[in-house]
Design a protein around this motif. Structure first.
Motif, PDB file in Angstrom:
ATOM      1  N   UNK A  86     106.522  99.793  49.672  1.00 47.89           N
ATOM      2  CA  UNK A  86     105.182 100.255  50.028  1.00 47.89           C
ATOM      3  C   UNK A  86     104.844  99.849  51.459  1.00 47.89           C
ATOM      4  N   UNK A 121     116.526 100.823  45.662  1.00 46.24           N
ATOM      5  CA  UNK A 121     117.742 100.700  46.459  1.00 46.24           C
ATOM      6  C   UNK A 121     117.462 101.204  47.865  1.00 46.24           C
ATOM      7  N   UNK A 158     119.419 101.495  52.091  1.00 46.67           N
ATOM      8  CA  UNK A 158     120.670 101.360  52.846  1.00 46.67           C
ATOM      9  C   UNK A 158     120.738 100.030  53.609  1.00 46.67           C
ATOM     10  N   UNK A 179     112.137 101.451  57.019  1.00 45.41           N
ATOM     11  CA  UNK A 179     111.270 101.990  58.062  1.00 45.41           C
ATOM     12  C   UNK A 179     110.336 100.902  58.577  1.00 45.41           C
ATOM     13  N   UNK A 198     107.743  99.825  56.056  1.00 45.95           N
ATOM     14  CA  UNK A 198     108.156  99.650  54.666  1.00 45.95           C
ATOM     15  C   UNK A 198     108.403  98.179  54.328  1.00 45.95           C
ATOM     16  N   UNK A 237     117.821 107.806  51.407  1.00 50.05           N
ATOM     17  CA  UNK A 237     116.657 106.916  51.503  1.00 50.05           C
ATOM     18  C   UNK A 237     115.708 107.413  52.578  1.00 50.05           C
ATOM     19  N   UNK A 238     114.440 107.563  52.229  1.00 51.23           N
ATOM     20  CA  UNK A 238     113.454 107.998  53.227  1.00 51.23           C
ATOM     21  C   UNK A 238     112.730 106.761  53.758  1.00 51.23           C
ATOM     22  N   UNK A 239     112.669 106.650  55.101  1.00 49.32           N
ATOM     23  CA  UNK A 239     112.162 105.420  55.721  1.00 49.32           C
ATOM     24  C   UNK A 239     110.651 105.456  55.972  1.00 49.32           C
ATOM     25  N   UNK A 240     109.915 105.965  55.001  1.00 49.42           N
ATOM     26  CA  UNK A 240     108.465 106.094  55.189  1.00 49.42           C
ATOM     27  C   UNK A 240     107.732 105.761  53.898  1.00 49.42           C
ATOM     28  N   UNK A 241     106.433 105.434  54.031  1.00 50.64           N
ATOM     29  CA  UNK A 241     105.643 105.122  52.834  1.00 50.64           C
ATOM     30  C   UNK A 241     104.575 106.186  52.560  1.00 50.64           C
ATOM     31  N   UNK A 274     100.190 107.097  50.174  1.00 52.20           N
ATOM     32  CA  UNK A 274     100.957 105.910  49.752  1.00 52.20           C
ATOM     33  C   UNK A 274     101.161 105.927  48.229  1.00 52.20           C
ATOM     34  N   UNK A 300     109.796 109.069  44.566  1.00 52.30           N
ATOM     35  CA  UNK A 300     110.952 108.218  44.875  1.00 52.30           C
ATOM     36  C   UNK A 300     111.125 108.025  46.376  1.00 52.30           C
ATOM     37  N   UNK A 301     111.534 106.798  46.754  1.00 52.93           N
ATOM     38  CA  UNK A 301     111.926 106.566  48.151  1.00 52.93           C
ATOM     39  C   UNK A 301     113.420 106.770  48.318  1.00 52.93           C
ATOM     40  N   UNK A 302     114.172 106.703  47.199  1.00 51.44           N
ATOM     41  CA  UNK A 302     115.614 106.934  47.294  1.00 51.44           C
ATOM     42  C   UNK A 302     116.118 107.733  46.104  1.00 51.44           C
TER      43      UNK A 302
END
Lengths: 138, 138
Positions: free
Chosen positions: A51, A101, A103, A112, A115, B40-44, B90, B97-99
């Motif tokens: 978050x 999970x 990377x 990020x 994050x 994986x997305x690097x954002x919230x 948020x 999902x973030x990943x």
């Protein structure tokens, strides 16, 4: 290469606790440069979230919102038994995550800028929480 | 074998963006035949989903459903420096999902016939979004 470690977190207050620094230090000590890292919490009364870290109020509002969708047994009268997990908390477990999970790049979590990794304790009678961290890579 | 790569996407406001083709290309170019693709997305305030890819109204319905579940500018929100969609974004991210992890079989993403990988932008404005793809296998 595979690195695996189990950690025991001391009981935390109800709500979200930032564990980003703790997890980052374990990832850096694991000496795996590139790969993925999985975190898993071994119970259903707490969960893991990724978050926003920019505003302190974000994590609490996320918890408040999720509590509206699936109130914990503290907020309802449906406690079956103190020693048993209640139905509301099982509902909450179904809409949140027991694992996250992310990377790993250059031996660090590739998160990020905004994050952070949080353990969200759902009850006001928290216990020690066991977490397993598994890093796969080279 | 291991391959890690960052992809960058431009969004034009709230909605879902099909990124299956870009992810599939990374997998096919990695030369890894069997393994796992971790995204994986690097954002919230943007997230990842696997969703039905044939009928676009599925994702329109998903947008409407989410808008009803998490209301922009909800009175309980305090985190609203960037507008009424800020905190809602948020929470939408947490509920999705973030990943994602997808199996790789015979050098390709082994998705179901009707499964697509979508980036879900939760902010109403345009944003640049980073996705880290990590492929492990042999």
């Amino acid at each position: 290469m595979v690195f695996q470690d189990t950690i025991k977190l001391a009981p935390q207050e109800k709500g979200a606790t930032d564990i980003t620094e703790l997890i980052s230090s374990i990832v850096q000590d694991a000496k795996i440069k590139t790969g993925t890292c999985q975190l898993f919490v071994h119970n259903s009364l707490s969960c893991l979230l990724i978050n926003d870290t920019a505003d302190e109020s974000t994590k609490n509002q996320t918890a408040d919102f999720l509590a509206q969708l699936a109130p914990s047994s503290d907020e309802t009268t449906s406690i079956i038994d103190e020693s048993m997990e209640s139905i509301p908390e099982q509902m909450s477990a179904a809409i949140t995550q027991s694992s996250v999970s992310f990377p790993v790049k250059n031996g660090k979590p590739l998160l990020g800028t905004w994050q952070g990794i949080y353990l969200w304790e759902k009850t006001s009678r928290p216990k020690h929480r066991k977490l397993t961290i598994t890093i796969v890579g080279e | 074998m291991l391959h890690q790569q960052k992809l960058r996407f431009s969004t034009t406001g709230r909605g879902t963006y099909n990124v299956t083709k870009q992810i599939t290309e990374v997998v096919e170019n990695s030369g890894i035949k069997n393994g796992i693709c971790h995204i994986f997305i690097q954002h919230t305030s943007a997230s990842l989903i696997l969703c039905e890819n044939a009928d676009p109204t599925v994702r329109e319905d998903l947008n409407r459903y989410m808008a009803r579940l998490v209301k922009d500018g909800d009175g309980i929100f305090k985190h609203k420096d960037e507008g009424p969609d800020d905190m809602a974004a948020h929470i939408r991210t947490i509920l999705t999902q973030s990943s994602l992890s997808i199996p790789i079989h015979k050098g390709k993403c082994d998705l179901g016939l009707w499964q697509g990988v979508f980036l879900w932008e939760h902010r109403t404005n345009s944003h640049k979004r980073n996705i880290a793809v990590t492929i492990m296998g042999e």
